[in-house]
Design a protein around this motif. Structure first.
Motif, PDB file in Angstrom:
ATOM      1  N   LYS A   1     -14.032  65.077  -5.584  1.00  0.00           N
ATOM      2  CA  LYS A   1     -13.233  66.224  -5.129  1.00  0.00           C
ATOM      3  C   LYS A   1     -11.767  66.067  -5.482  1.00  0.00           C
ATOM      4  O   LYS A   1     -11.060  67.048  -5.695  1.00  0.00           O
ATOM      5  N   SER A   2     -11.286  64.838  -5.553  1.00  0.00           N
ATOM      6  CA  SER A   2      -9.887  64.586  -5.894  1.00  0.00           C
ATOM      7  C   SER A   2      -9.672  64.528  -7.408  1.00  0.00           C
ATOM      8  O   SER A   2      -8.648  64.026  -7.873  1.00  0.00           O
ATOM      9  N   LEU A   3     -10.657  65.032  -8.178  1.00  0.00           N
ATOM     10  CA  LEU A   3     -10.609  65.065  -9.645  1.00  0.00           C
ATOM     11  C   LEU A   3     -10.403  63.677 -10.249  1.00  0.00           C
ATOM     12  O   LEU A   3      -9.602  63.475 -11.164  1.00  0.00           O
ATOM     13  N   SER A   4     -11.145  62.713  -9.715  1.00  0.00           N
ATOM     14  CA  SER A   4     -11.128  61.349 -10.222  1.00  0.00           C
ATOM     15  C   SER A   4     -12.573  60.959 -10.548  1.00  0.00           C
ATOM     16  O   SER A   4     -13.466  61.799 -10.516  1.00  0.00           O
TER      17      SER A   4
ATOM     18  N   GLY B   1      -2.062  61.213 -11.290  1.00  0.00           N
ATOM     19  CA  GLY B   1      -2.126  61.674 -12.677  1.00  0.00           C
ATOM     20  C   GLY B   1      -2.975  60.772 -13.547  1.00  0.00           C
ATOM     21  O   GLY B   1      -3.590  59.820 -13.084  1.00  0.00           O
ATOM     22  N   VAL B   2      -2.988  61.087 -14.839  1.00  0.00           N
ATOM     23  CA  VAL B   2      -3.748  60.297 -15.808  1.00  0.00           C
ATOM     24  C   VAL B   2      -2.837  59.197 -16.337  1.00  0.00           C
ATOM     25  O   VAL B   2      -1.887  59.461 -17.068  1.00  0.00           O
ATOM     26  N   ILE B   3      -3.151  57.965 -15.939  1.00  0.00           N
ATOM     27  CA  ILE B   3      -2.380  56.823 -16.414  1.00  0.00           C
ATOM     28  C   ILE B   3      -3.233  56.148 -17.484  1.00  0.00           C
ATOM     29  O   ILE B   3      -4.090  55.316 -17.194  1.00  0.00           O
ATOM     30  N   ALA B   4      -3.031  56.574 -18.712  1.00  0.00           N
ATOM     31  CA  ALA B   4      -3.791  56.056 -19.850  1.00  0.00           C
ATOM     32  C   ALA B   4      -2.998  56.357 -21.111  1.00  0.00           C
ATOM     33  O   ALA B   4      -2.075  57.171 -21.087  1.00  0.00           O
ATOM     34  N   GLY B   5      -3.363  55.736 -22.196  1.00  0.00           N
ATOM     35  CA  GLY B   5      -2.632  55.942 -23.436  1.00  0.00           C
ATOM     36  C   GLY B   5      -3.535  56.334 -24.581  1.00  0.00           C
ATOM     37  O   GLY B   5      -4.741  56.089 -24.573  1.00  0.00           O
TER      38      GLY B   5
ATOM     39  N   LYS C   1      -8.179  64.243 -13.485  1.00  0.00           N
ATOM     40  CA  LYS C   1      -6.738  64.393 -13.267  1.00  0.00           C
ATOM     41  C   LYS C   1      -6.087  63.150 -12.670  1.00  0.00           C
ATOM     42  O   LYS C   1      -4.897  62.950 -12.822  1.00  0.00           O
ATOM     43  N   ASN C   2      -6.866  62.313 -11.963  1.00  0.00           N
ATOM     44  CA  ASN C   2      -6.315  61.129 -11.289  1.00  0.00           C
ATOM     45  C   ASN C   2      -7.131  59.903 -11.680  1.00  0.00           C
ATOM     46  O   ASN C   2      -8.237  59.705 -11.178  1.00  0.00           O
TER      47      ASN C   2
END
Length: 179
Positions: free
Chosen positions: A93-96, A120-124, A137-138
């Protein structure tokens, strides 16, 4: 008789239009276009390779790779290849993602962890593009090993494909959810 056929044809045309409008809309993002050459007897033959990610931003994602003589055709071919390789995965539900996962492809290794809402999206690189198109999203992700964009994207898809929900695991083990 001919009026019956005309009505039948109109119905067929309308059903085709309805079917096309019901298809899900996919977001397409280009990861990389590279110019590749093949050395032949007559000289070098140049072509382009496109890597494209497709997703509906709701738990469906696919990667397409294709080569063609020009960029536009390479992009189109990669899109059709991406539609063939779609996978679905659960989103919370938290878009993770529901749990931590690791994906491997070639020398690439991607570690993904669920994150709290608002992080947020912590990725590269390619990992970020795949996750954004997939609708996550997370999340926290780290790529290890190779820096190859295609292998990192495929490792991300492998990691997402491994995700399961608690209900799916209980069903697989023939257990019931205790309250």
């Amino acid at each position: 008789m001919s009026s019956d056929l005309k009505q039948l044809n109109k119905l067929k045309k309308n059903t085709r239009r309805n079917n096309q409008s019901q298809e899900p809309k996919f977001v397409e993002r280009l990861i990389k276009i590279s110019r590749v050459s093949k050395v032949t007897k007559g000289g070098k033959k140049l072509s382009f390779r496109a890597i494209v990610v497709l997703g509906d931003e709701n738990g469906k994602v696919g990667i397409g790779v294709a080569k063609a003589d020009d960029v536009v055709n390479a992009f189109k071919k990669a899109k059709t290849d991406g539609r063939k390789n779609l996978i679905t995965f659960p989103i919370t539900k938290s878009l993770s993602i529901p749990h931590e996962t690791i994906g491997n492809f070639g020398a690439s290794r991607i570690i993904m962890r669920p994150a709290i809402e608002g992080s947020g999206v912590i990725a590269g690189g390619a990992v970020r593009i795949v996750l954004e198109v997939a609708g996550v999203k997370n999340i926290i992700a780290k790529q290890l090993g190779s820096n190859n964009l295609l292998n990192n994207a495929r490792a991300t898809v492998c990691a997402l494909d491994q995700l399961t929900t608690k209900a799916e695991v209980l069903k697989k083990r023939n257990l019931e959810l205790k309250k």
